[in-house]
Design an enzyme around this catalytic site. Sequence first.
Site, PDB file in Angstrom:
ATOM      1  N   LYS A  25       0.692  -1.239  -0.233  1.00  0.00           N
ATOM      2  CA  LYS A  25      -0.156  -0.194   0.405  1.00  0.00           C
ATOM      3  C   LYS A  25       0.831   1.283   0.350  1.00  0.00           C
ATOM      4  O   LYS A  25       2.019   1.343   1.178  1.00  0.00           O
ATOM      5  CB  LYS A  25      -0.540  -0.239   1.363  1.00  0.00           C
ATOM      6  N   LYS A  54       5.362   2.122   8.620  1.00  0.00           N
ATOM      7  CA  LYS A  54       3.695   2.505   8.781  1.00  0.00           C
ATOM      8  C   LYS A  54       2.841   1.815   8.970  1.00  0.00           C
ATOM      9  O   LYS A  54       2.208   2.250  10.146  1.00  0.00           O
ATOM     10  CB  LYS A  54       4.019   4.190   7.451  1.00  0.00           C
ATOM     11  N   ASN A 109      -2.055  19.765   0.910  1.00  0.00           N
ATOM     12  CA  ASN A 109      -3.395  18.898   1.454  1.00  0.00           C
ATOM     13  C   ASN A 109      -3.146  19.202   3.197  1.00  0.00           C
ATOM     14  O   ASN A 109      -3.802  18.848   3.870  1.00  0.00           O
ATOM     15  CB  ASN A 109      -3.229  17.719   0.855  1.00  0.00           C
ATOM     16  N   THR A 155      -4.398  12.568   6.929  1.00  0.00           N
ATOM     17  CA  THR A 155      -3.199  13.092   7.563  1.00  0.00           C
ATOM     18  C   THR A 155      -3.097  13.661   8.634  1.00  0.00           C
ATOM     19  O   THR A 155      -2.148  13.316   9.140  1.00  0.00           O
ATOM     20  CB  THR A 155      -2.567  12.764   6.110  1.00  0.00           C
ATOM     21  N   LYS A 184       5.094   2.182  -2.922  1.00  0.00           N
ATOM     22  CA  LYS A 184       5.540   3.467  -3.603  1.00  0.00           C
ATOM     23  C   LYS A 184       5.133   4.091  -5.113  1.00  0.00           C
ATOM     24  O   LYS A 184       5.770   2.535  -5.759  1.00  0.00           O
ATOM     25  CB  LYS A 184       5.938   4.428  -2.944  1.00  0.00           C
ATOM     26  N   SER A 214      -7.163   5.341   4.420  1.00  0.00           N
ATOM     27  CA  SER A 214      -6.829   4.585   3.209  1.00  0.00           C
ATOM     28  C   SER A 214      -7.682   3.292   3.149  1.00  0.00           C
ATOM     29  O   SER A 214      -8.018   2.539   2.569  1.00  0.00           O
ATOM     30  CB  SER A 214      -6.015   4.674   2.371  1.00  0.00           C
TER      31      SER A 214
HETATM   32  N1  GLU Z   1       1.078   8.774   0.639  1.00  0.00           N
HETATM   33  C1  GLU Z   1      -0.048   8.792   1.694  1.00  0.00           C
HETATM   34  C2  GLU Z   1       1.655   8.032   2.672  1.00  0.00           C
HETATM   35  O1  GLU Z   1       2.704   8.377   2.362  1.00  0.00           O
HETATM   36  C3  GLU Z   1      -1.274   7.969   1.774  1.00  0.00           C
HETATM   37  C4  GLU Z   1      -0.518   6.341   1.264  1.00  0.00           C
HETATM   38  C5  GLU Z   1      -1.860   5.600   1.578  1.00  0.00           C
HETATM   39  O2  GLU Z   1      -3.358   5.841   1.278  1.00  0.00           O
HETATM   40  O3  GLU Z   1      -1.783   4.438   1.103  1.00  0.00           O
HETATM   41  O4  GLU Z   1       1.520   7.717   3.690  1.00  0.00           O
END
Ligand code: GLU
Length: 435
Positions: free
Chosen positions: A74, A98, A225, A194, A110, A362
Amino acid sequence: MHTPKAPEPDVFLDAIQNLDHAFKFANIHSEAIERLKYPKMMIHVSIPIRMDDGSMRVFEGYRVRHDDTRGPSKGGIRYHPDVNLSEVKALAFWMTCKTAVVNIPFGGAKGGVIVNPKELSPMELERLSRGFIQRIADFIGPETDVPAPDVYTNPMIMGWMMDEFSKIRRHHIPAVITGKPIPLGGSQGRLDATGRGAYFCVKEHEKQRGWKPENVTVAVQGFGNAGQSIARLLHADGYRVVAVSDSQGGIYREEGFHVPSLIQAKQSTHRLHPVYCTDSLCELIDTSRISNEELLELDVDILVPAALECVITSENASRIKARTILEVANGPVESAADPVLREHGVFVIPDILANAGGVTVSYFEWVQNKAGYYWTEEEVHAKLHLIMTREYRAVSELAEIHDVDMRTAAYIHALTRIGEAITAHGTKEYFRNNK
Ligand code: GLU
């Protein structure tokens, strides 16, 4: 004469240094650490796009799946001119950690496309977003790898991507991507998740420090954001947001800003203006202009880096005067800067905890898509609060037990969960003793 450019720092190699450091304290098998030093798989694609003037341009992009031991990988997709493979690998690695910190059943991934989206028209951006999905369609899916927004991508882009993937597979698959617009299967509460997750961390930290919000000053670097959400929530709670910046520079005001006005102006003009607004009428107020570097070195209680990685380095770390750094961005502090900050008594709430609210909601979106049953905003907020508070406390406790900083504690916490999952498939001892 051509002067060769200094080599780019390898963000991935820098990021995985935390593995060896936390390994000293975490009770996990060295094989698990070894595994995490290598991304599971990576794809490098080119995307030819027909521009509005009829010409063709080729863009390059990456998708890295770092680990999927705990569930589908993810992580977001970033559009930025500086995207490179090492950065995407680092960002994917941080996602693995994370998702484990907040204990959601995902691994880490990513994606990134090398582009300055501000230079593209909306139609060029749509073609690029659909083109990227065409390239990586065999690599992603609700049960394999689930993208989301990141720097300079947004819900509309997620909607195009979901639509493109569904066209390729010839049926509707909302769970392939999160951070979608709500009418297309997005979740309530995802847009500011976030910032809200980071805010819940501050509320816990506030108790530890015995802070009264009105006496606490905040500087926010990056007003996208996540930066806007955290600034808005802290301001609404009485915190004094005294400085804000975007990629063009920053503004400072000792009395603090009326954050909703800054957001209103930024959203309508795409620029940061020092204003106070009543309804749609905005008036310019007196402020000092500061650079991003100056903002980072302000004497404030909370510094919130909310833009890109490696802004606090061994070069400027000793000049940081903030009491607490809340890492809303991914990787804003280079590993060499950590010991300096520690020495100066700066308390760091690390990215893999502080900004985990985004991926947590998410996860809620993915669950709702799979169930076809949607939750209210209050439910989302309550569930996010529960997770962020629980994990913040768990990390704090580990920091105390091992007498380490919050970053090390967060890695110990994550590695314990990932390590348990990896070693559940067996280790050297198991295979040697059961021949
Ligand atoms: N881009 C965000 C992060 O770095 C969200 C990633 C997601 O929701 O999968 O945590």
